[in-house]
Design an enzyme around this catalytic site. Structure first.
Site: not given
Length: 471
Positions: A98, A276, A285, A323
């Site tokens: 990121s 964001e 994750h 991203d």
């Protein structure tokens, strides 16, 4: 360089519409709508770590459960936005992190993974929000992870390591930005910082309204500089906040987005805001399906709000993207996949919350009950419960078994497959070409395929801030 000179070739875009059929004609009509309007404001929206499967699942849920398309894909269906793809590779890898991803937009150059606007040989690239601030615009960032995290920081600062978040907090204090909100109290609170520096006091002295909860945030007056840091680390996952009721005291991403726009929208020279959904990435994750889905849906509610604002304002460019991909989740073909996916309506908590609350001496029944009550009425076997118990007893970690790095996320996600039919590629970033959408003045110049480092110059030019583009 004059805007009309930079875009002189784009005047030919509308000429081919007659030959391209009804859909292309409609698309070019949208382009013409914005051709002579000024890009006064920019809202740059990032669903961090969003793979295409994440976007699709949120739209499917929205249609099946909420009875309407997601705002993002609904805008595609209505031909409201320009659509393309973006190559997000970093300087050192086809799979970015990121920090490098945000730096490619923020500084206009690809940098090594882990760096924030620092090149491979130590080159420093001036971040885009600093340029817009110098040009007289108000600027800010909001996020669901620490405000010092990689994605907002990539628009703001230069630093060799994204991990130096305490230093990033200090750098923010020198920038005079207008709105910075998210989590990360441990980087501002003197009780948590190693150097015991009170960053709240530093910002207060510089004229900021400092907010540590939702009610304090709402008290900030329009045009007042605002620092909001609401949790020690990240904000709660949306699914947990709804069930626990923490959304009454801790703002969610929509609250942050609405407040940030309110703070800056009346400025005569316009504003630039980064939004964001950082925990979409964290959920991917962890192969944490509920956390992923409902944080993506929260991001979509922000897309809806921002598009509504842009339509009424008429001078706001909206950019919506990711991203990088992460874990490539998606619904997998099989018997009963439709009703199995609908089980998501009964989910009360993220896997993170579920696993954080399992005691090391928990019984098989306690684990079976905990999962049934909080994970969409999912029934696991006694054997599966024994596997989870064994995991907690076997893990030896100096930083604690409740550190997310050590919790049995993958084990639980595999058990959930038969209940939701959601499959995962991995537990890490992927090399996806990311989704790119634009609405508003400036969008008519968007290419259908871009490199990430082209975005920096694109934003400066459509906003007519060419004179600062010296990086």
């Amino acid at each position: 360089m004059k805007r009309r000179e930079f875009f002189k070739n784009s005047s030919l875009l509308g000429l081919g519409a007659f030959f391209l059929g009804a859909e292309s004609l409609k698309s070019n009509t949208i382009r013409e709508e914005f051709r002579h309007k000024k890009t006064k404001n920019i809202i740059f929206m990032v669903s961090d770590g969003m793979s295409s499967g994440t976007l699709a699942m949120s739209d499917i849920y929205s249609k099946r459960i909420l009875g309407k398309p997601s705002a993002w894909l609904g805008a595609y269906q209505d031909d409201l936005m320009q659509r393309g793809l973006m190559d997000m590779a970093s300087k050192t890898s086809i799979v970015t992190d990121s920090a490098a991803a945000s730096s490619s937009w923020g500084g206009g150059h690809r940098v090594p993974n882990g760096n924030l606007n620092i090149g491979a040989k130590g080159e420093e690239y001036e971040p885009i929000l600093q340029k817009f601030k110098k040009a007289g615009k108000k600027v800010g960032c909001v996020t669901t992870v620490p405000i010092t995290h990689a994605t907002p920081a990539g628009f703001c600062v230069n630093i060799k390591s994204r991990s130096d978040q305490a230093v990033i907090a200090e750098k923010y204090a020198t920038l005079d930005f207008d709105v910075m909100m998210g989590g990360g109290q441990k980087y501002f609170d003197p009780k948590s910082r190693k150097d015991k520096k009170d960053m709240y006091a530093v910002f207060t002295k510089k004229g900021y309204h400092v907010a540590k909860n939702k009610s304090e945030m709402l008290k900030a007056q329009p045009n007042q500089k605002l620092l909001g840091v609401f949790t020690e680390d990240s904000l709660p996952y949306s699914v947990d906040a709804k069930t626990l009721g923490t959304d009454k005291t801790t703002p969610n991403l929509l609250d942050l987005t609405q407040k940030a726009i309110e703070q800056m929208k009346s400025h005569s020279n316009g504003f630039v805001l980064q939004v964001e959904a950082g925990k979409v990435d964290w959920a991917a994750h962890g192969n944490d399906f509920a956390a992923l889905l409902f944080d993506q849906l929260m991001f979509d509610s922000c897309v809806n709000h921002v598009l509504d604002f842009a339509k009424k304002d008429g001078n706001t460019l909206v950019v919506i993207t990711s991203d990088h991909g992460n874990a490539n989740p998606g619904l997998v073909y099989g018997k009963g996949v439709d009703p199995l996916f609908d089980n998501t309506v009964s989910i009360k908590h993220s896997n993170d919350w579920i696993l954080q609350g399992i005691r090391t001496d928990a019984t098989e029944k306690e684990i079976i009950d905990r999962l049934y009550e909080n994970s969409g009425n999912m029934k696991i076997s006694t054997e599966h419960a024994k596997e989870i118990i064994a995991y907690y007893k076997d893990v030896q970690a100096e930083d604690g078994i409740y550190n997310p790095k050590h919790l049995p996320f993958q084990l639980l996600s595999k058990m959930q497959y038969g209940h939701f039919h959601v499959g995962w590629n991995s537990m890490n970033h992927t090399s996806d070409y990311t989704e790119l959408a634009m609405y508003g003045p400036g969008s008519e110049h968007m290419k259908s395929f871009m490199r990430n480092d082209q975005m920096h110059n694109f934003l400066l030019k459509v906003a007519e801030v060419d004179m600062l583009n010296k990086a």
